[in-house]
Design a protein around this motif. Structure first.
Motif, short mmCIF file in Angstrom:
data_model
loop_
_atom_site.label_atom_id
_atom_site.label_comp_id
_atom_site.label_asym_id
_atom_site.label_seq_id
_atom_site.Cartn_x
_atom_site.Cartn_y
_atom_site.Cartn_z
N SER A 67 0.83 -1.20 0.00
CA SER A 67 0.00 0.00 0.00
C SER A 67 0.87 1.25 0.00
O SER A 67 1.93 1.29 0.61
N PHE A 68 0.39 2.26 -0.72
CA PHE A 68 1.03 3.56 -0.78
C PHE A 68 -0.04 4.58 -0.42
O PHE A 68 -1.04 4.71 -1.12
N TYR A 69 0.14 5.24 0.71
CA TYR A 69 -0.87 6.17 1.23
C TYR A 69 -0.56 7.59 0.79
O TYR A 69 0.51 8.13 1.09
N LEU A 70 -1.50 8.19 0.09
CA LEU A 70 -1.41 9.55 -0.39
C LEU A 70 -2.49 10.33 0.35
O LEU A 70 -3.68 10.23 0.02
N MET A 71 -2.10 11.07 1.36
CA MET A 71 -3.08 11.66 2.26
C MET A 71 -3.51 13.07 1.88
O MET A 71 -4.25 13.70 2.62
N ARG A 72 -3.10 13.52 0.72
CA ARG A 72 -3.46 14.86 0.25
C ARG A 72 -4.54 14.77 -0.83
O ARG A 72 -4.30 14.27 -1.93
N GLY A 73 -5.73 15.25 -0.51
CA GLY A 73 -6.83 15.23 -1.46
C GLY A 73 -6.55 16.04 -2.71
O GLY A 73 -6.95 15.65 -3.81
N GLU A 80 -6.26 12.60 -10.93
CA GLU A 80 -7.47 11.78 -11.02
C GLU A 80 -7.46 10.84 -12.23
O GLU A 80 -7.78 9.65 -12.12
N GLU A 81 -7.06 11.34 -13.40
CA GLU A 81 -7.06 10.51 -14.60
C GLU A 81 -6.06 9.37 -14.50
O GLU A 81 -6.36 8.23 -14.85
N ARG A 82 -4.86 9.67 -14.02
CA ARG A 82 -3.82 8.63 -13.92
C ARG A 82 -4.13 7.63 -12.82
O ARG A 82 -3.74 6.47 -12.91
N LEU A 83 -4.84 8.06 -11.80
CA LEU A 83 -5.19 7.16 -10.70
C LEU A 83 -6.41 6.30 -11.01
O LEU A 83 -6.64 5.30 -10.35
N ALA A 84 -7.20 6.70 -12.01
CA ALA A 84 -8.44 5.99 -12.33
C ALA A 84 -8.20 4.51 -12.65
O ALA A 84 -9.03 3.66 -12.33
N ALA A 85 -7.09 4.19 -13.24
CA ALA A 85 -6.80 2.81 -13.62
C ALA A 85 -6.16 2.01 -12.49
O ALA A 85 -5.91 0.81 -12.64
N GLN A 86 -5.91 2.65 -11.35
CA GLN A 86 -5.24 2.00 -10.23
C GLN A 86 -6.26 1.40 -9.25
O GLN A 86 -7.39 1.86 -9.16
N ASP A 87 -5.82 0.40 -8.51
CA ASP A 87 -6.61 -0.16 -7.42
C ASP A 87 -6.41 0.80 -6.25
O ASP A 87 -5.34 0.86 -5.66
N MET A 88 -7.45 1.58 -5.94
CA MET A 88 -7.28 2.64 -4.96
C MET A 88 -8.47 2.73 -4.03
O MET A 88 -9.61 2.68 -4.46
N GLY A 89 -8.16 2.90 -2.75
CA GLY A 89 -9.18 3.20 -1.76
C GLY A 89 -9.24 4.71 -1.60
O GLY A 89 -8.77 5.45 -2.46
N LYS A 90 -9.77 5.18 -0.50
CA LYS A 90 -9.92 6.62 -0.29
C LYS A 90 -8.59 7.37 -0.43
O LYS A 90 -8.51 8.39 -1.08
#
Length: 121
Positions: A67-73, A80-90
């Protein structure tokens, strides 16, 4: 991996399963290299990177994934576009296999985080 009781990141990395150690060490190297002015700490049993006492980035070896936690909204929204294809939680990217980690994406997320402070969720 059960939540670590390691007091520092070197000890944490020494206790992770061998098959994940290289990937987690590479994540650490990216964090250290890109997050100038941040402090490396252990928080909630995982390596974390703080600016002004607030953790903005963390990573961990979990039982089924890394897991890689990115805590900055704001950073998540900017990517958002690059993360759309990733397995991501909140606020967590989940990489099911170490060889599937997109280190270029991680580097870009770290650079965006380091560019300036923002709201942590």
């Amino acid at each position: 991996m059960v939540q670590s009781k390691a007091e520092d990141v070197d000890t944490y990395l020494a206790e992770v399963p061998q098959e994940r150690r290289e990937a987690l060490s590479r994540l650490r190297a990216l964090c250290v290299g890109e997050l100038a002015g941040f402090r490396e700490v252990m928080a909630y049993g995982m390596p974390a990177y703080e600016r002004d006492g607030t953790a903005e980035i963390a990573f961990a070896g979990q039982k089924q994934y890394i897991s890689f936690y990115l805590m900055r909204g704001d950073v998540r929204e900017a990517f958002e576009e690059r993360l759309a294809a990733q397995d991501m939680g909140k606020g967590c990217l989940r990489f099911r296999k170490p060889e599937l980690i997109d280190f270029e994406l991680v580097r870009d997320l770290l650079k965006a985080t380091a560019a300036g402070p923002g709201q942590v969720c």
